[in-house]
Every structure is written in C-alpha cells, then in structure tokens.
Design an enzyme around this catalytic site. Structure first.
Site, PDB file in Angstrom:
ATOM      1  N   TYR A 172      72.355  74.795 -38.491  1.00  0.00           N
ATOM      2  CA  TYR A 172      72.720  75.461 -39.714  1.00  0.00           C
ATOM      3  C   TYR A 172      71.728  76.750 -39.729  1.00  0.00           C
ATOM      4  CZ  TYR A 172      75.140  71.236 -40.852  1.00  0.00           C
ATOM      5  OH  TYR A 172      76.152  69.963 -40.632  1.00  0.00           O
ATOM      6  N   PHE A 192      82.843  67.574 -45.589  1.00  0.00           N
ATOM      7  CA  PHE A 192      84.200  68.261 -46.182  1.00  0.00           C
ATOM      8  C   PHE A 192      84.670  67.447 -47.378  1.00  0.00           C
ATOM      9  CE2 PHE A 192      85.273  70.575 -41.971  1.00  0.00           C
ATOM     10  CZ  PHE A 192      84.139  71.277 -41.977  1.00  0.00           C
ATOM     11  N   LEU A 251      84.686  67.791 -50.422  1.00  0.00           N
ATOM     12  CA  LEU A 251      85.574  68.487 -51.268  1.00  0.00           C
ATOM     13  C   LEU A 251      86.881  69.530 -50.562  1.00  0.00           C
ATOM     14  CD1 LEU A 251      82.689  69.820 -53.640  1.00  0.00           C
ATOM     15  CD2 LEU A 251      84.201  67.907 -53.952  1.00  0.00           C
ATOM     16  N   GLY A 252      87.025  68.877 -49.331  1.00  0.00           N
ATOM     17  CA  GLY A 252      88.260  69.408 -48.445  1.00  0.00           C
ATOM     18  C   GLY A 252      87.784  70.762 -47.811  1.00  0.00           C
ATOM     19  N   LEU A 288      91.979  71.333 -54.521  1.00  0.00           N
ATOM     20  CA  LEU A 288      91.821  69.872 -55.568  1.00  0.00           C
ATOM     21  C   LEU A 288      92.257  70.800 -56.946  1.00  0.00           C
ATOM     22  CD1 LEU A 288      88.163  69.379 -54.284  1.00  0.00           C
ATOM     23  CD2 LEU A 288      90.189  68.189 -53.788  1.00  0.00           C
TER      24      LEU A 288
HETATM   25  N1  LIG Z   1      78.928  66.604 -38.998  1.00  0.00           N
HETATM   26  C1  LIG Z   1      79.671  67.462 -38.981  1.00  0.00           C
HETATM   27  O1  LIG Z   1      80.104  67.972 -37.998  1.00  0.00           O
HETATM   28  C2  LIG Z   1      79.703  68.470 -40.342  1.00  0.00           C
HETATM   29  C3  LIG Z   1      80.552  69.287 -40.334  1.00  0.00           C
HETATM   30  C4  LIG Z   1      80.772  70.046 -41.527  1.00  0.00           C
HETATM   31  C5  LIG Z   1      79.963  69.588 -42.621  1.00  0.00           C
HETATM   32  N2  LIG Z   1      78.998  68.747 -42.655  1.00  0.00           N
HETATM   33  C6  LIG Z   1      77.927  68.296 -43.454  1.00  0.00           C
HETATM   34  O2  LIG Z   1      78.693  68.024 -44.806  1.00  0.00           O
HETATM   35  C7  LIG Z   1      78.218  68.702 -45.794  1.00  0.00           C
HETATM   36  C8  LIG Z   1      79.467  69.035 -46.785  1.00  0.00           C
HETATM   37  O3  LIG Z   1      80.578  69.663 -46.215  1.00  0.00           O
HETATM   38  P1  LIG Z   1      80.844  71.441 -46.691  1.00  0.00           P
HETATM   39  O4  LIG Z   1      79.720  71.784 -47.519  1.00  0.00           O
HETATM   40  O5  LIG Z   1      81.275  71.863 -45.597  1.00  0.00           O
HETATM   41  O6  LIG Z   1      82.217  70.925 -47.380  1.00  0.00           O
HETATM   42  P2  LIG Z   1      82.453  70.488 -49.104  1.00  0.00           P
HETATM   43  O7  LIG Z   1      81.519  69.836 -49.699  1.00  0.00           O
HETATM   44  O8  LIG Z   1      83.701  69.898 -48.599  1.00  0.00           O
HETATM   45  O9  LIG Z   1      82.865  71.941 -49.628  1.00  0.00           O
HETATM   46  C9  LIG Z   1      81.754  72.837 -49.976  1.00  0.00           C
HETATM   47  C10 LIG Z   1      82.565  73.942 -50.833  1.00  0.00           C
HETATM   48  O10 LIG Z   1      82.756  73.421 -51.980  1.00  0.00           O
HETATM   49  C11 LIG Z   1      82.091  74.292 -52.929  1.00  0.00           C
HETATM   50  N3  LIG Z   1      81.817  73.507 -53.730  1.00  0.00           N
HETATM   51  C12 LIG Z   1      80.687  72.608 -54.030  1.00  0.00           C
HETATM   52  N4  LIG Z   1      80.726  71.870 -55.100  1.00  0.00           N
HETATM   53  C13 LIG Z   1      81.753  72.554 -55.963  1.00  0.00           C
HETATM   54  C14 LIG Z   1      81.968  72.250 -57.128  1.00  0.00           C
HETATM   55  N5  LIG Z   1      81.499  71.193 -58.091  1.00  0.00           N
HETATM   56  N6  LIG Z   1      83.088  72.994 -57.701  1.00  0.00           N
HETATM   57  C15 LIG Z   1      83.628  73.913 -57.116  1.00  0.00           C
HETATM   58  N7  LIG Z   1      83.296  74.039 -55.762  1.00  0.00           N
HETATM   59  C16 LIG Z   1      82.407  73.451 -55.185  1.00  0.00           C
HETATM   60  C17 LIG Z   1      81.117  75.163 -52.228  1.00  0.00           C
HETATM   61  O11 LIG Z   1      80.937  76.469 -52.627  1.00  0.00           O
HETATM   62  P3  LIG Z   1      79.548  76.740 -53.455  1.00  0.00           P
HETATM   63  O12 LIG Z   1      78.510  77.122 -52.714  1.00  0.00           O
HETATM   64  O13 LIG Z   1      80.123  78.177 -54.461  1.00  0.00           O
HETATM   65  O14 LIG Z   1      79.267  75.808 -54.601  1.00  0.00           O
HETATM   66  C18 LIG Z   1      81.583  74.980 -50.862  1.00  0.00           C
HETATM   67  O15 LIG Z   1      82.221  76.414 -50.701  1.00  0.00           O
HETATM   68  C19 LIG Z   1      77.731  70.124 -45.163  1.00  0.00           C
HETATM   69  O16 LIG Z   1      76.763  70.651 -46.067  1.00  0.00           O
HETATM   70  C20 LIG Z   1      76.893  69.212 -43.971  1.00  0.00           C
HETATM   71  O17 LIG Z   1      75.596  69.014 -44.242  1.00  0.00           O
HETATM   72  C21 LIG Z   1      78.906  67.998 -41.355  1.00  0.00           C
END
Ligand SMILES: NC(=O)c1ccc[n+]([C@@H]2O[C@H](COP(=O)([O-])OP(=O)(O)OC[C@H]3O[C@@H](n4cnc5c(N)ncnc54)[C@H](OP(=O)(O)O)[C@@H]3O)[C@@H](O)[C@H]2O)c1
Length: 298
Positions: free
Chosen positions: A61, A211, A213-214, A224
């Site tokens: 990251y 993911f 939140l998709g 959503l």
């Molecule tokens: N193991 C793996 O291969 C892998 C892969 C991907 C991710 N991950 C882990 O999983 C975590 C979560 O995944 P992710 O961050 O990609 O996806 P996510 O949580 O599904 O979505 C994040 C997105 O949602 C927005 N968001 C967050 N809270 C919100 C809210 N309350 N209202 C509206 N929008 C909102 C964020 O934008 P804003 O910044 O504007 O809030 C960001 O663009 C990552 O941070 C990482 O630690 C692991």
C-alpha cells in the site's frame, strides 16, 4: 441498544467488529503518498480514538506509505491494537502488482513489515495468493505456509490468515496449520464468496471481507446508494446506504470483521457507528433483493 455483539474473536484475540482498512491512506491507485497527508493522519488518529483495535495494512500500500503513516501516528501502539498485514505480493516501479511468493520474498516482506511498523512481532499475517494475475503459482501452498509457520516459531508473528482463496485452499491450509482469518472480497452487492463464509462458520474462523462497501473501483458506494432495497432499509433506520451494507455484514456471521477503508474522518465516523443498527427479519428479507454488482471472489 443493539443486540449485535460489538466484539468478536480473531484467533486468540478479541477485537471490535468494525476495523479499519489502511489501503485508502496511500495515494491514487494505492501508489505513492496520500493527496492530503494530514487528512490521512487525522483518520488514523480518530480511528483509534473511537475504539478501532483492528487495522489491516500491507507493505504494497504505497508501497510502504500506509505502514509508515500507521507507525508515525500510532506508535507506541495502544495495548490490544491488532495490526494485520499481508504478504505474497509487492509493487513494481510503475505501481503494478507483482507476485512475491518465493520463500525468501515472503520472509523479506514480513521483515519489512516488522521494520516499517516498528513491531517486534506482528499480530496476524495473511498469505495473499494470486497477486499479479491468474498464472499458477510455482511455489506450493505448503512451502509458502511453511515460511509463515517458521516465522511464527521464531516469534515474529502470532497468527496466520489467508487472503483471496477458494474453499479448497482453506481446507488444504487447515491440514497444515490453524488459520485465524480468511480475507476475501464479499459484500451485500458481491455475495459470490458465500461458500467460503460457510466454511469459516463451520470451522469458527474469522471472515474479514475486503471491499465491504463493494469497492470504489467497482462503483460500490454509488451502487449501494442507487439500490432500492438498500435505500428503503436505510430510510427506515434513518442511516446511510453504506451503513446498511456494513450492518448487513455484521448480521451475516458473528465472526465477520469488516475493514472498511476511507480517507475521510466523516466516513470513518459513519462506518464505526453501525454497531447500533439492528436489522430485523423484514430488513434482511428486503436486503436479499439487493442488486449484485459482483467483483472478485470465489
Ligand atoms: N486482501 C486483499 O487483497 C485486499 C484487497 C483490497 C482491499 N483490502 C483491504 O480491505 C480494505 C477495504 O477495502 P477498500 O477500502 O478497497 O473498499 P471498500 O471499503 O469497499 O470501499 C472503500 C471506498 O468506499 C468509500 N467509503 C468508505 N466509507 C464510506 C462511507 N461511509 N460513505 C461513502 N463512501 C465511503 C471510500 O471513499 P472515501 O475515502 O471518500 O471515504 C472508498 O472509495 C482495504 O482498505 C484493505 O485494507 C484487501
């Protein structure tokens, strides 16, 4: 008052159900420094203030950006803070994701995490399979897990998890070592991984949906908000669609530990407030009709 438990087990540790994913702390495309480093620091500080005790991060990251920010803002770490990392991939100079699954690479990645996070021991390390494409991994699963079990024996990590794995891989891994978490893509709009969730339930393994939140990459938060089933439940409870998506995950399995990622304190606060939302049978039946946008998963 919610009857959804606010804490659950992650291996031998107890953590709050909603954790924090650090991927959004890096720059655009998870590459380079954040656009607003002070905002990233504020998110981390506020997360711990609000009781977050489970942070998911990884060397790629940035690379090294999320780990460095976590150490800068939070070290010395509060007691009980579980920082989970993942190994199996890294970044090239253009930001491409490349596999790093050879034993010496896995060991070096754990050592990197220890150094950048200023830890003597990492609470949990996930073996992340499939980085860099669908080509078969030349290094057998047993050899990769063998590196992590050696590092555990050396006292450099406590718990081993798996990420981006099928049910068959989880079964194979369980023959080799206890598995504390499975971290796969799963959400109210991407339920393809249900068989792995079921397997985790059968074995009492924590399931950490990424993911949740998709994912912004797949238009998750917008999908959503646009979904009539999610919108109607959100309106009924006076909460936002992302909050419904997280409450649905909490209700789905009592060892489900979402790690929503955000670069915004307002979104963080919203995400951490979902423990108070109690979805009833009517809500869950409505939410069964949420449209599926799909995404990665098994
Ligand atoms: N193991 C793996 O291969 C892998 C892969 C991907 C991710 N991950 C882990 O999983 C975590 C979560 O995944 P992710 O961050 O990609 O996806 P996510 O949580 O599904 O979505 C994040 C997105 O949602 C927005 N968001 C967050 N809270 C919100 C809210 N309350 N209202 C509206 N929008 C909102 C964020 O934008 P804003 O910044 O504007 O809030 C960001 O663009 C990552 O941070 C990482 O630690 C692991």
């Amino acid at each position: 008052m919610s009857t959804t438990s606010q804490t659950s087990r992650l291996g031998d540790k107890t953590v709050h159900r909603i954790g924090f994913g650090a991927m959004q702390l890096a720059g655009p495309g998870v590459f380079g420094p954040p656009k607003d480093p002070d905002a990233a620091r504020a998110v981390l500080r506020r997360a711990v203030e609000l009781g977050v005790d489970h942070i998911d991060t990884a060397q790629p990251y940035g690379p090294d950006v999320a780990n460095a920010l976590i150490a800068e803002v939070l070290h010395p770490y509060p007691e009980g803070l579980v920082i989970a990392t993942k190994v199996g991939g890294t970044r090239d100079e253009q930001g491409g994701w490349v596999r790093a699954s050879r034993p010496e690479q896995l060991r070096a990645l754990v050592e990197d995490d220890l150094g950048s996070l200023r830890l003597d021991r990492i609470a949990l390390v996930n073996l992340r399979l499939g980085v860099g494409g669908d080509e078969p991994d030349p290094v057998p699963l047993a050899e990769q897990l063998g590196v992590l079990t050696d590092l555990r024996d050396e006292g450099k990590l406590d718990l081993i998890g798996l990420s981006t794995v099928s049910a068959d891989v989880v079964r194979d891994a369980l023959e080799i070592t206890p598995i504390a978490e499975v971290q796969n893509a799963f959400s109210i709009v991407n339920r393809g991984d249900q068989p792995v969730v079921d397997l985790c339930r059968e074995h009492g393994i924590a399931y950490v949906p990424y993911f949740p939140l998709g994912s912004a990459y797949m238009g998750g938060p917008a999908a959503l908000a646009a979904d009539p089933a999610i919108a109607s439940v959100a309106a009924r409870h006076g909460v936002s669609p992302p909050q419904v998506a997280l409450a649905w995950l909490l209700a789905h399995y009592d060892r489900m530990l979402p790690i929503p990622g955000t670069s915004s304190v307002a979104h963080l606060e919203e995400n951490l407030a979902v423990g108070a939302i109690e979805l009833d049978g009517d809500d869950l039946a409505t939410l069964d009709n949420a449209n599926q946008i799909g995404g990665p998963g098994f």
